[in-house]
Design an enzyme around this catalytic site. Structure first.
Site, PDB file in Angstrom:
ATOM      1  N   GLY A  27       0.808  -1.153   0.145  1.00 34.29           N
ATOM      2  CA  GLY A  27       0.198  -0.137   0.044  1.00 34.29           C
ATOM      3  C   GLY A  27       0.716   0.922  -0.239  1.00 34.29           C
ATOM      4  O   GLY A  27       0.110   2.328   0.495  1.00 34.29           O
ATOM      5  N   GLY A  29       2.545   2.646  -2.480  1.00 39.02           N
ATOM      6  CA  GLY A  29       3.266   2.568  -4.008  1.00 39.02           C
ATOM      7  C   GLY A  29       3.782   2.559  -4.525  1.00 39.02           C
ATOM      8  O   GLY A  29       4.595   3.058  -5.642  1.00 39.02           O
ATOM      9  N   LYS A  30       4.323   0.952  -4.009  1.00 37.58           N
ATOM     10  CA  LYS A  30       6.087   0.144  -4.788  1.00 37.58           C
ATOM     11  C   LYS A  30       5.691   0.480  -6.656  1.00 37.58           C
ATOM     12  O   LYS A  30       6.059   0.462  -6.928  1.00 37.58           O
ATOM     13  CB  LYS A  30       6.146  -1.065  -4.451  1.00 37.58           C
ATOM     14  CG  LYS A  30       6.595  -0.952  -3.060  1.00 37.58           C
ATOM     15  CD  LYS A  30       7.212  -1.792  -2.655  1.00 37.58           C
ATOM     16  CE  LYS A  30       5.494  -3.277  -2.578  1.00 37.58           C
ATOM     17  NZ  LYS A  30       4.165  -2.752  -1.860  1.00 37.58           N
ATOM     18  N   THR A  31       4.093  -0.441  -6.855  1.00 41.02           N
ATOM     19  CA  THR A  31       3.848  -0.756  -8.403  1.00 41.02           C
ATOM     20  C   THR A  31       3.848   0.359  -9.270  1.00 41.02           C
ATOM     21  O   THR A  31       4.366   0.832 -10.269  1.00 41.02           O
ATOM     22  CB  THR A  31       2.690  -1.171  -8.427  1.00 41.02           C
ATOM     23  OG1 THR A  31       2.769  -2.366  -7.537  1.00 41.02           O
ATOM     24  CG2 THR A  31       2.236  -1.530  -9.728  1.00 41.02           C
ATOM     25  N   SER A  32       2.987   1.897  -8.595  1.00 41.12           N
ATOM     26  CA  SER A  32       2.849   3.319  -8.789  1.00 41.12           C
ATOM     27  C   SER A  32       4.221   3.505  -9.501  1.00 41.12           C
ATOM     28  O   SER A  32       4.730   3.673 -10.349  1.00 41.12           O
ATOM     29  CB  SER A  32       2.047   4.166  -8.468  1.00 41.12           C
ATOM     30  OG  SER A  32       0.622   3.872  -7.932  1.00 41.12           O
ATOM     31  N   ASP A  54       4.966 -10.091  -8.112  1.00 40.40           N
ATOM     32  CA  ASP A  54       3.947 -10.395  -7.108  1.00 40.40           C
ATOM     33  C   ASP A  54       2.867 -10.968  -7.270  1.00 40.40           C
ATOM     34  O   ASP A  54       2.442 -11.014  -8.720  1.00 40.40           O
ATOM     35  CB  ASP A  54       3.134  -9.178  -6.743  1.00 40.40           C
ATOM     36  CG  ASP A  54       2.412  -8.560  -6.027  1.00 40.40           C
ATOM     37  OD1 ASP A  54       1.699  -9.551  -5.095  1.00 40.40           O
ATOM     38  OD2 ASP A  54       1.230  -7.731  -5.084  1.00 40.40           O
ATOM     39  N   THR A 511      -7.085   1.365  -7.304  1.00 43.57           N
ATOM     40  CA  THR A 511      -5.982  -0.477  -7.358  1.00 43.57           C
ATOM     41  C   THR A 511      -6.510  -1.461  -6.395  1.00 43.57           C
ATOM     42  O   THR A 511      -6.215  -2.771  -6.489  1.00 43.57           O
ATOM     43  CB  THR A 511      -4.810   0.095  -6.566  1.00 43.57           C
ATOM     44  OG1 THR A 511      -4.306   0.577  -8.310  1.00 43.57           O
ATOM     45  CG2 THR A 511      -3.715  -1.004  -7.106  1.00 43.57           C
TER      46      THR A 511
END
Length: 592
Positions: A27, A29-32, A54, A511
């Site tokens: 939560g 914001g790694k992916t963003s 992931d 998301t």
């Protein structure tokens, strides 16, 4: 390689090495940030491969392209390709490869190895195998490989596998395991070791530790930093995402959010202060689509399609957590499993539900399967009637090994016991031990309340896979109709709505809602129907006047309408609070 010409980008992208490895608490914001970084590198003229490790990846939704386990060009970004490491596909390819090396073996030996290759541990190892191949030069023609990882606990488990397997193979070179026949694993061992060396080399890899400006996220980042360093990965840099700056004066909500962020950063753990650091501002728009991702790393830039902030947003007429706890308490007993994406507040909801059930006169066992457990920190004290523990893989493995040595090893001679003991040193043993502990907890709920705070989605799905595999094994040769009531597997208990209630926790953002919907579909395929959804930390109705916060509230309202439009059978809402609900008093208030 030359420095990027886009000087407005954060420091970690000014002179990036070949590999960028993004990790951190769920939560944050790694992916963003991984997506935004990959886009920025590609638009600066680099050839970039973006990879998700992931098991619950949502790269597809964010980039607007259907991805697979093969690199696929991202439309609209020249030079950028992306892929998901599919754990199941990787495991199947791994099994095929191992069995292909046994063409001359006896059928019974092949069958034995095939059975050993059926567990979730094989899935983890196979996923790391794909990851190791990319680190070892498996992405020819690419200038950069950007890794978007699972939440920290799952990633640390994955990165610890090479050391665990190396020690096991050094002590036991005969037999077979979930990696396959030991005699053929030396090449694998070398590749795994080379992958870890590449990951720890500052000349080729940067470990980008992502966190948020809140005390819990910073504390976990510090803990993760130490564990990564212990694995030889000291080449770390820190990104603090979502730093809020007030846009208007005299807004109590905005002031509280800004002050909480400042206080958390001022109290940052010493382990993080030594790292180079970048800060990214909180944004009012969802990080979905190329325009939003392009704008993320460049302050002052906004997506062209961003709507104007609404003048006001009313609090939705939805029941709160007290109504949910009342409904659960009326059942008298049962397993309450709290699931969802990392960072959505599962632990808070699980703890509040447990405290609420105790307040209503029930004894409750509160436990967690999360490798990065925070239950004790969230509870902040003890409560009569509430038993708190966690499924500790190390402790459960010791217990399981002692039981097997006592039972299966009882009739063996000393040489046989020594061989059994070596077999039990396999890292696969931990997977089996954790599953047995999970099964005990599932069964316990037949006569009392058990609340289980699960690990982030990807890790939980692996546990559910193990549950399904055990069910298939136990019922393979059983006539369930004839044996009704006699054969009851953990999966059957999870499928029973009188025994198990699954709560899906999400944030009112695109998301997390999409990932909760995907998790719900995975559960339904296993014939497990979620009991309710809980939307956590909703700013709606807070009265905030700050334009950025009003923009976020408009997005929240859209996501709540989406959930109400057919995703959830029951929906409960927890409002944003100026102070995180930590401690028994705050948790009582949530469920009262």
């Amino acid at each position: 390689m030359s420095t990027l010409s886009v000087t407005k980008l954060p420091g970690f992208l000014r002179a990036p090495p070949r590999h960028l490895f993004f990790t951190g608490k769920g939560g944050v914001g790694k992916t963003s940030i991984a997506c935004a970084s990959a886009i920025a590198l590609a638009e600066a003229g680099r050839r970039v491969l973006l990879v998700s490790t992931d098991p619950a990846s949502n790269l597809d939704e964010m980039l607007g392209v259907a991805l697979s386990d093969e690199p696929r060009a991202v439309p609209g970004v020249s030079g950028l390709s992306a892929m998901n490491i599919d754990p199941e596909a990787a495991a199947e390819a791994y099994r095929t490869r191992v069995l292909g090396q046994m063409a001359d073996a006896a059928a019974t030996e092949r069958a034995k190895v095939q059975e050993q290759l059926s567990g979730a541990c094989t899935t983890e190892v196979a996923a790391f195998d794909e990851f190791a191949a990319l680190l070892a030069g498996g992405a020819p023609g690419q200038d950069h490989v950007v890794f978007d990882t699972a939440p920290t606990g799952h990633t640390l488990r994955l990165l610890s596998l090479p050391a665990a397997w190396t020690g096991f193979l050094e002590a036991n070179e005969s037999g077979a395991s979930c990696l396959g026949p030991h005699s053929g694993l030396k090449t694998q061992e070398k590749r795994f070791r080379a992958a870890m060396e590449a990951l720890g080399d500052a000349g080729t890899t940067a470990i980008v530790l992502v966190t948020c400006p809140d005390r819990a996220s910073l504390a976990e980042a510090a803990r993760s930093s130490g564990e990564l360093a212990a694995l030889g990965l000291g080449n770390q840099t820190l990104v603090v995402n979502g730093v809020f700056q007030m846009g208007v004066p005299d807004d109590a909500v905005a002031s509280a959010i800004a002050e909480a962020g400042r206080a958390a950063l001022d109290a940052m753990p010493e382990a993080l202060r030594t790292l180079s650091r970048d800060q990214l501002p909180l944004r009012g728009f969802n990080m979905v689509g190329l325009p939003a991702l392009r704008a993320l790393l460049q302050p002052g830039r906004e997506p062209a399609s961003r709507p104007a902030p609404p003048a006001a947003a009313a609090f939705p007429a939805l029941p709160a957590l007290d109504s949910l706890v009342d409904g659960l308490a009326a059942r008298g007993h049962g397993l309450v499993m709290v699931m969802g994406k990392g960072g959505v507040g599962k632990t808070t909801v699980a703890a509040a539900v447990a405290v609420g059930l105790v307040e209503r006169g029930h004894a409750v066992h509160l436990s967690t399967t999360d490798p990065a457990a925070h239950l004790s920190m969230t509870l902040g004290g003890e409560m009569p009637g509430l038993t708190v523990d966690r499924i500790d893989p190390t402790a459960e493995t010791k217990r399981y090994v002692a039981k097997i040595m006592e039972t299966r090893g009882r009739g063996l001679d000393e040489a046989g016991r020594a061989l059994l003991r070596e077999d039990l040193r396999s890292p696969c043993t931990e997977e089996v031990a954790v599953f047995h502990a999970f099964s005990r907890i599932v069964a316990e709920a037949r006569s009392s309340f058990v609340v289980l705070d699960t690990a982030p989605t990807g890790h939980t799905l692996l546990l559910m896979d193990a549950t399904g595999a055990y069910h298939r094994q136990m019922t393979r040769d059983v006539d369930l109709a004839a044996q009704r009531g006699r054969v009851v597997t953990p999966l059957m208990r999870l499928q029973d709505p009188e025994h198990t209630q699954v709560l899906l926790v999400t944030l009112p953002e695109t998301t997390p809602v999409s990932e909760a919907a995907a998790l719900q579909e995975d559960l339904r395929r296993a014939m497990i129907e979620p009991y309710a959804w809980v939307v956590n930390r909703a700013l709606l109705g807070s009265g905030a006047s700050d334009p950025l916060l009003r923009q976020r509230m408009a997005g929240e309202a859209a996501q709540i309408r989406r959930i109400q439009g057919g995703l959830a059978r029951r929906l409960f809402l927890l409002p944003w609070q100026a102070e995180a609900p930590v401690g028994l008093a705050a948790l009582r208030h949530l469920a009262a």
